[in-house]
Structures are given as C-alpha cells and as structure tokens.
Design a protein around this motif. Structure first.
Motif, short mmCIF file in Angstrom:
data_model
loop_
_atom_site.label_atom_id
_atom_site.label_comp_id
_atom_site.label_asym_id
_atom_site.label_seq_id
_atom_site.Cartn_x
_atom_site.Cartn_y
_atom_site.Cartn_z
N TYR A 109 -0.87 -8.16 12.18
CA TYR A 109 -0.60 -6.69 12.19
C TYR A 109 -1.30 -6.23 13.26
CZ TYR A 109 -5.11 -8.25 9.94
OH TYR A 109 -6.24 -8.76 9.73
N ARG B 23 -1.18 -10.93 1.50
CA ARG B 23 -1.79 -9.91 1.79
C ARG B 23 -0.67 -8.77 2.42
NH1 ARG B 23 -6.47 -10.19 5.74
NH2 ARG B 23 -6.26 -7.90 5.54
N THR C 235 0.14 -5.36 4.34
CA THR C 235 -0.42 -4.36 5.37
C THR C 235 0.36 -3.42 6.04
OG1 THR C 235 -0.88 -5.76 7.25
CG2 THR C 235 -2.55 -5.91 5.42
N TYR C 236 0.00 -2.25 5.95
CA TYR C 236 0.65 -1.23 6.95
C TYR C 236 -0.23 -0.87 8.34
CZ TYR C 236 4.50 0.18 3.93
OH TYR C 236 5.61 0.17 3.27
N SER C 237 0.28 -0.96 9.51
CA SER C 237 -0.53 -0.86 10.75
C SER C 237 -0.06 -0.23 11.65
CB SER C 237 -1.01 -2.09 11.32
OG SER C 237 0.03 -3.06 11.68
N VAL D 197 -5.43 -0.14 9.91
CA VAL D 197 -4.87 -1.41 9.35
C VAL D 197 -5.03 -0.75 7.75
CG1 VAL D 197 -4.56 -3.53 8.26
CG2 VAL D 197 -4.88 -3.08 10.85
N GLU E 291 -4.27 -2.06 3.81
CA GLU E 291 -3.76 -3.00 2.89
C GLU E 291 -3.31 -2.42 1.65
OE1 GLU E 291 -6.60 -6.21 2.44
OE2 GLU E 291 -5.24 -7.21 0.90
#
Length: 590
Positions: A144, A167, A169-171, A185, A187
C-alpha cells in the motif's frame, strides 16, 4: 310362536350389526386414503412454495449484503483523497513536526468509521497513527505504500494478516511542489460484516478476482478457493445445526452439497475489482414450515378419527359414570378453590403490612442518601480550606500578612461555595426552577483547577489542557458546572494513584455541542452498568461514597446535556460532558 320371532329378531340384529361393521370399515379405509392423499399433496405443494420463498429471501439478503459491502468500500474510497489535501498534515510532513498529527487523525477516525489511519513519511516510517502502537514502524516495502507512491490516484490493497485473515486499506500519496512527501493509509473495517453475517442462518463468503476467499463467516475459509473451503469444513453456525435429512423432501434440485447434505447456493457479483459473493442456505426452514402445516393436518385427521370412534363406542353407562366422576372432581376442585381464596386473603393482608414497612424504609434510605451527598460534596471545599489555613498560618509566622489575607479571601470564597453546594443539592431530588446564565467553560475550568490546586500540589500529575482560542459559551449555572468539573478531575486523580507517571488530559472543543473531555492513564473502567448509580464506588472505604458521578450526571442532564464514559484506546478512562453550545445568545439544539 314366541321363540321363532325371538330368533328372527336376533338374526336381524346380527345382520344389522354385520352391515354396520362393514360400513364402518369401508368408511375407515376411505378416511385413511383421503388423509394420505391430502398430506402428500399438501407436502408437495408447500415444499415447492416454501423452497421458492426461501430462495427469494436468500437472494434479497445477498443483494443487501453486497450493497452494504460496496457502500462501505465506496464511502472510504474518497477519504485518502481528502486527507491527502489536508494542509495540516502537509505542513507536518514539510516541517517534520508531528506533535499534533496523531490527535488530528484520531479526530477523523470516529467520523469516517475507519478501522485506523496512518500517516507515513517519505521513507515509509509511521509518523502519526490512530493506533499509537504503530508509531515508528516502517512500511517502506508494504504494497500500500509502494503502490501509492508510484500511482497518481488512490490505491486499494488487500494485505494478509500474520494471525489470519486480511487487512483492507486505501492509500494515496501526499505531494507538494517539491514532490512526494509521504502517504496516507486508511484501513477499512470489513470484518464487521463477517461478525454481522455470523448471526444469520446463511454461510457467506466473498472472493477476489482470483477466486481466493477474503471474507467469510468461517474463519478457516479465508485464503482458500471455494472448492477447497467447502471440503475443509461445513459453514459455521446454522449450517451445522440446521442440516437434517432434507434432500429427499426438497421439490427443487439442490445447488450444492456440504458433507453430503444438500444446500441452496446463491452467487452475485460485487462491482468492485472483480469481487464475488456467495451464500449457502439450508432447507431446514422449509422442512420446519412444511412439517408445521402437516402436523396440523394430521392432528385434525386424528381428532376426526378419534371423534368417530368415540361416537361409535360411547355407551350410556359409560357416559353416566363419566358424569358422576366429573361431579366428584368438581366438588374437590370447589373445595380447593375455597382454600386458595382464603390463602389469597391472608397474603393480601401480609402484603399490606409489607408495603407499609417498605414505604418507611424508602424514607430512611432517601434521608441517608441526601446525608451522604452533603458529606461528599462538602469534603472537597473543606480539604481546600484546611490547606489554605495552613498556608496562611505559615505566612503570618513569616510576617507576610498581605499574602495571608489573600488566603483568607480564598477561604471566604470556599465558604460561599459550600453554601451554594447545599442549595444546589436540592436539584438532585427535584429538577427545574433555577435561573441560568451564559457561562464560559474555559473560565469555569480554570476556577475548578484552582480549587483542585492543593491536591495537585501533593501529587506530581502531568496536566495537559487543550483549549480553543475562542471562548466556549453555554447556558447554565457556573457553580454547578464547576462542581461537575471538580468531580471529574478528582476521579481522574484517584484513577492515577497506582500509575508511575500519572497524566490527565483535558480537552475542550466546540462544534454542534460544547464537549469537555477528561482523559487519564489509569486502569480504566470495568463496570459501565453501575457507573452512574448512587453509592457505587471502586475506592477504598473512607475515600468516597460513590455519589460524585451520580450527582454530576444529574446536573448535566438538568442543563440539557449528557455525561458519558468510555475506555481510551491506549488505556485509561475518558469522561465526556456535552452541553448545547451558546451561539450569539441562542442555545443550539443538542
């Protein structure tokens, strides 16, 4: 001539008896055939109908689950883009001053509902995070971080956990005119859907574009293909409990088999990176509903058959015997009812005496409660007066009368406060009737800390105050608000007695409501149910009577606000007092 007529009568009676017996047998056979045909037809029709109904409900649930999952993903997709433009975070990365960055991320996480948020520097080091345990960790090689730095848009990553599961996540990278400063980041908590799905009668799984299971109601399924998962173990919960021998009863062919048992499998596409969702539903609910109707039908036929046999076999003598037996039972029942009536009258008299005793006990309990409340609320001003008197005595001995007079002035203020407390304690038993005025919470907090000055001098406690630049105004009674603040501060000091480095953090913020948060690093709260009940305390005997929070909660409720408590993420307890904020003389609705 008499004998032949008698024989003829007997023969006619026997013939009639044989005719009745033959008709009864034929009627019984026809009755059984009709019952069997009815039960078979009903079973087939209802099984088909309820199977289709179960499938439709399962399809509706699956559409709802996929919609909720997609909504959660889309909701969090925009968060990194917004945070990447946050000037406060950009300035922190430019100046390498991250003292307030973690607190700012914490203020965002509750609003957006994310699992956690991390701010990564240019070298992949965590410089701010809602989970303070992650501060300082390096994510230089994490997908990420690497993908976010290279890409110009938000990157979604599915990261396997070491303890199992994934997990999500957007990053997104954070840039300025000089180039890449770092990455943000976010989550996403998708495990909450697994917990919600676990309470239903379906087994649910979600696969990514490669067919790997990333979400499932059965934890052992994660990371496997669907075929391998189904041979590993049957779905969790209702599938294991509800599967019975339903294969032979279903009107429709089964969609799948789990350990040789038939289940209904449904699948839908989640319009997100090739994800798919599948559910498995048992036919047990169909069987239960059909069996319920069949049981009613069989019971009805049984009742009709019993009534037929009863009508054929009933004799007058048996009926008379039954009437006599019922008459005897009625007499016994009448005598029993008379005894129960006499017993009820005696119990009512006893109950009346008990109610009078309970009323007297309630009065005594109320007197005791008010006495304890007065003792508790006057204890703090008395302790402060004792400290000021000792200081004044030392100042007089050192020939410093001006400073001693200042201490006497504070003692006079405390005496006035004690009188006000005795008047305000009436609000604990009766609401309303008090005149409110605008109160600056910052000034009230400063006055409360001044009252707590003797206790603060005795204890080496780190006090951190975070106040807004503008005054925070509310409509209320300043004396009662200071009483609440003193109670919260004293509880925080008591909670940190067993801590090596005690800390108390006071945060005052104004938005839709005025919020005062008092956070300590003590052991936290174990019993939330009785926290605001009168006389509940975890202190040692002699340190408190358990009325501080009960009185404080009543005061805040009278002012139109609320007092809540929770445990902090990094330990300790957090008490929050929320009151309607006063804007241009108008009190905002809560």
């Amino acid at each position: 001539m008499t004998a032949p007529r008698s024989d003829t009568t007997k023969s006619k009676a026997k013939a009639g008896s044989r005719t009745i017996s033959w008709r009864a047998r034929l009627a019984l056979v026809l009755f059984m055939v009709v019952a069997a045909v009815t039960v078979w037809t009903t079973n087939r029709a209802l099984t088909h109908r309820f199977t289709e109904s179960t499938r439709n409900r399962a399809e509706l649930r699956l559409a709802l689950y996929s919609g909720n999952l997609l909504s959660e993903l889309r909701q969090h997709a925009i968060v990194p883009q917004l945070l990447a433009r946050d000037q406060t975070l950009i300035s922190a990365l430019q100046s390498s001053d991250f003292s307030l960055s973690t607190q700012r991320l914490i203020s965002f996480v509750d609003e957006i509902g994310a699992a956690s948020i991390m701010l990564l520097a240019q070298d992949g080091r965590t410089v701010a995070a809602t989970d303070r345990n992650r501060l300082g960790s390096n994510h230089r090689n994490a997908a990420y971080f690497v993908d976010a730095v290279r890409a110009k848009s938000t990157v979604f990553s599915v990261i396997p956990r070491e303890v199992g599961g994934y997990r999500f996540t957007y990053s997104r990278r954070i840039i300025d005119a000089t180039g890449v400063l770092g990455a943000i980041v976010v989550e996403v908590d998708l495990q909450k859907f697994e917990r919600a799905w676990a309470g239903i009668s379906d087994a649910v799984l979600v696969t990514d574009s490669t067919g790997t299971i990333i979400l499932a109601t059965e934890a052992r399924w994660r990371g496997l293909k669907e075929g391998d998962a189904l041979t590993l173990q049957t779905p969790e919960g209702a599938i294991q409990r509800a599967i019975r021998a339903t294969t032979d009863w279903t009107a429709l062919p089964p969609d799948a088999y789990l350990q040789g048992e038939a289940v209904m499998r449904l699948e839908t596409r989640v319009p997100f990176q090739g994800w798919r969702m599948a559910s498995f539903t048992t036919y047990s609910s169909v069987r239960e509903r059909v069996n319920a109707v069949l049981a009613l039908e069989i019971m009805g036929f049984a009742i009709l058959l019993a009534l037929a046999f009863y009508a054929l076999s009933r004799k007058t003598a048996l009926r008379m015997a039954l009437f006599q037996r019922e008459s005897a039972e009625l007499r016994v029942l009448n005598a029993r009812l008379q005894r129960e009536i006499a017993e009820r009258e005696r119990m009512q008299k006893t109950l009346a005496v008990a109610e009078q005793s309970l009323a007297q006990s309630s009065k005594l309990a109320a007197l005791g409660e008010m006495s304890a409340a007065v003792s508790h609320e006057l204890n703090q001003p008395l302790a402060a007066m004792k400290t000021y008197l000792a200081g004044a005595r030392l100042l007089l001995n050192r020939n410093r009368p001006d400073e001693a007079l200042a201490s006497f002035g504070r003692i006079d203020d405390l005496i006035e406060r004690m009188g006000a407390i005795t008047r305000q304690l009436k609000s604990y038993a009766r609401k309303g009737g008090d005149a409110f005025s605008p109160v600056n919470l910052g000034d009230a907090l400063a006055s409360s800390l001044s009252m707590m000055e003797p206790q603060l001098r005795q204890r080496h406690v780190k006090i951190t105050r975070i106040l807004p630049e503008e005054p925070v105004m509310v409509m209320g009674d300043r004396m009662r608000l200071e009483q609440v603040m003193v109670n919260l501060l004293r509880n925080a000091l008591d909670a940190t007695k067993s801590v090596a480095d005690p800390e108390v953090e006071i945060l005052l913020a104004a938005g839709e409501t005025a919020t005062l948060s008092v956070r300590d690093n003590g052991v936290g709260i174990k019993d939330f149910d009785n926290l605001f009940e009168p006389f509940y305390t975890t202190k040692q005997p002699g340190d408190g009577v358990g009325l501080g929070l009960a009185i404080s909660s009543g005061i805040v409720n009278d002012l139109g606000g609320r007092l809540t408590a929770r445990n902090g993420q990094s330990g300790g307890a957090v008490f929050e007092m929320q009151l309607p904020v006063l804007v241009d003389g108008i009190e905002a609705a809560e």
